[in-house]
Enzyme design. Sequence first.
Site, PDB file in Angstrom:
ATOM      1  N   THR A 108       0.820  -1.205   0.000  1.00  0.00           N
ATOM      2  CA  THR A 108       0.000   0.000   0.000  1.00  0.00           C
ATOM      3  C   THR A 108       0.855   1.256   0.000  1.00  0.00           C
ATOM      4  O   THR A 108       0.821   2.032  -0.950  1.00  0.00           O
ATOM      5  CB  THR A 108      -0.992   0.083   1.170  1.00  0.00           C
ATOM      6  OG1 THR A 108      -1.899  -1.014   1.106  1.00  0.00           O
ATOM      7  CG2 THR A 108      -1.821   1.362   1.085  1.00  0.00           C
ATOM      8  N   GLU A 191      -6.222 -10.710   2.399  1.00  0.00           N
ATOM      9  CA  GLU A 191      -7.250 -10.369   1.402  1.00  0.00           C
ATOM     10  C   GLU A 191      -7.071 -11.105   0.085  1.00  0.00           C
ATOM     11  O   GLU A 191      -7.418 -10.582  -0.979  1.00  0.00           O
ATOM     12  CB  GLU A 191      -7.287  -8.852   1.185  1.00  0.00           C
ATOM     13  CG  GLU A 191      -7.729  -8.100   2.431  1.00  0.00           C
ATOM     14  CD  GLU A 191      -7.688  -6.586   2.273  1.00  0.00           C
ATOM     15  OE1 GLU A 191      -7.201  -6.101   1.244  1.00  0.00           O
ATOM     16  OE2 GLU A 191      -8.129  -5.895   3.208  1.00  0.00           O
ATOM     17  N   GLU A 276      -9.531  -6.366  10.034  1.00  0.00           N
ATOM     18  CA  GLU A 276      -9.081  -5.078   9.479  1.00  0.00           C
ATOM     19  C   GLU A 276     -10.290  -4.234   9.180  1.00  0.00           C
ATOM     20  O   GLU A 276     -11.228  -4.654   8.530  1.00  0.00           O
ATOM     21  CB  GLU A 276      -8.239  -5.244   8.214  1.00  0.00           C
ATOM     22  CG  GLU A 276      -7.751  -3.891   7.678  1.00  0.00           C
ATOM     23  CD  GLU A 276      -6.864  -3.986   6.447  1.00  0.00           C
ATOM     24  OE1 GLU A 276      -6.087  -4.964   6.368  1.00  0.00           O
ATOM     25  OE2 GLU A 276      -6.952  -3.114   5.565  1.00  0.00           O
TER      26      GLU A 276
END
Length: 801
Positions: A108, A191, A276
């Site tokens: 990220t 994810e 999360e």
Amino acid sequence: MPTARVVRPPRLLLYLALTALLASVFYVATAGAPASAATSTTISANGSSGGRTFDGIGAISGGGGNSRLLKDYPAAQQSQILDYLFKPGYGADLQMLKLEIGGDANSTDGSEPSIEHTRGVVNCNAGYEFWLAQQAKARNPNIAFYGLAWAAPGWISGGFWSTDTINYLISWLGCAKADGVPVSYLGGWNERGFNADWYINLRTALNNAGYGDVKIVADDSGWDAVDAAASNSAFNNAVSIWGAHYSCNGGDGGNADTCSSDAAAKANGKPLWDSEQGSQDMNTGAPALIRAITRGYIDAKMTSYFNWPLIAAIYPNLPYSTVGLMTAGSPWSGAYSVGANTWATAQVTQFTQPGWKFLDSGSGYLGGSESNGTYVTLKSTNNSDYTTIVETTTASAAQNVTINVSGGLSTGTAHVWATNLNNPSTGASLIHTQDVTPSNGSYTLSVQPGYVYSITTTTGQGKGTATSPASGALALPYSDTFDSDATNTEAKYLSDMQGSFEVRPCANGRSGQCVQQVTPVIPIEWQNDSDAFSLLGDPTWSNYTVKVDVNLQQAGTAELLGRAGTQSRPQGNQNLYKFRVSNTGAWSIVKNYSSGSSTTLASGTTTALGTGTWHTLSLGFQGTTITAMVDGNTVKTVTDSTFLSGQVGIGVVGYQTDQFDNLTITPGTGTAQPPTGPITSGVAGKCLDDNGGSTVNGTAAQIWDCNNTAAQQWTYNGGALQVNGKCLDITGAATANGTLAEIWDCNGGGNQQWVQNGNTLVNPASGRCLDDPGFSTTNGTQLEIWDCNGGTNQQWTLPSA
């Protein structure tokens, strides 16, 4: 005549101000007092009530690179920041910390280094996550740690869901243990779904390696894994906790008005975690943060919450630079900010502990409606103390709350603490408003809209008092020989975006230490690929020359970066200039955009650099003049006015293990000034115009006959288009076709960023272009965004220097 003025002593003024503050925050009365609020709720704090076990509140360091700059903060401010995050009774008082298991790839906001860049060579000192965990544990010995991978080293055979990855995770656990970081929980692949057999094999491998007490969390995505476990007993037995991401409506950055799990998850019997949530600004995200905690239990029976991220200790030109519990993007100045998210978290963590029990009888919606707010009640392991948390962030009026205490819970004094989340400020955060003694086990409170309240029989809460120094730019000149850095660690202020740049002994006859890109092959990635590169410095730097020695260890190309500004996702999408030179002597100067496109400004060939020898690259910026040099010889000077400020960086094309040394940045003269003038349309004779030259927010951005008035004098500065002190803005930050363009206060938002792609103006946040609807030639036609199609109604020529 002037009216008389009453002068009050300062101490009396302070007393009156505090009294007014407390009165506005909370009104407390014993049972039987007349109700004055429109809505009334009775909360049954019954210690005999059923409910799930509370597992704690945490945050996530990782996904990725978001704690990077904290390691380089001055000792005093670094300690203050860590206290606000982890010290009990001081700030966020986190009970759990989730750590990224680095994989050498961007996840990220940066690339976190692997402990094993090549098979069999383990370096437990890589990165900063274990250091951070040590600091957290020193402040709170009871904190629990949770490891999760976003990416993985490229040497792993068979992909992520492989035996190699299991062995890598066990090596990481070994490093954590050696560094005094007891890991209690371990996840799979962030994810990216799940592989049931892999989790079964992971459980067996952990048991065989002596980590039988490490609990597995699956699958850090959604609820599909727990659904699959209903018909797979081996999988169900391997997993201890089911963790889902962004289950509170709206997904990433959602408003958390409601939360959800599913029937299989609730029936499974194992803990359900919001493993999360967040992705919210450190101040404006606080209402959603507290809603996700309370409504996460009420709606979905989730018993733990992890905010992403822990802190935005990243450079401010990166995505999510204000997202987390705090921000700390200026290590040279020591400046940091404590967000309202910190105090929203503290309203839970300072008043509860893992192992407490939720009381279902004391949890629900105020007045039976989500629009009024929520409440949850938890009891201590001593079966006497309790805390009721009330949030009114979606309420519009004051309400009465009556708490009836029974079932063995203490009927002694309850202490009331409150934080204004809808209008956050230091003075209205974690305030001890009042104490109240129940009458016959009951008391009534009046709660105001926009707050979170903690009503508790516990003590020991507190609010940190440390203050940040003023922020300032990193002074030039700046230099680093890397000789003072520890071997195998990251160099000061260098923030890796892809790959891993670590301090290593210099090669090919040079003494001392250098920075080397040590990721030899493409990693198993979480976010899209780019060349390996690392950034350093202040985004406000304008005129300067950056110089570095480079040693190509293999045939390939090294990069020197300058004026690096706004970065979007993936990490290769960044406004910057690159000077590339290969071992053959081929060179180029490239302009790169945050939209992902690039333009070669010049290219050619100079004397071959070869491999295994040292050379010096230089990239200079003075106004709109850009000069590239090799070994002191100018290879090209070009003129370009697109980017006028930004950081520096080093990189390689691909994943070569090249070395860099003697980085220097010397200042130029003055500050580059962006050109100002009309922006002409592809529709003949028309210009981009601020309707009436207005400075009122919401004024239409339109087309008009070109007339050279102030309403058409635009400045393109750092990705923003400015006129009359305002910025070209997409209404409501919407991304849909047809959303109108307008003028608004400049705020740096993604809806105010515009990137030149040829002659189009692309908004990276929406991926759409500034558009003249219907190829209109009518003066006053308001502009909009639309799918980029290259039409003349999407062609815009910016002012030149």
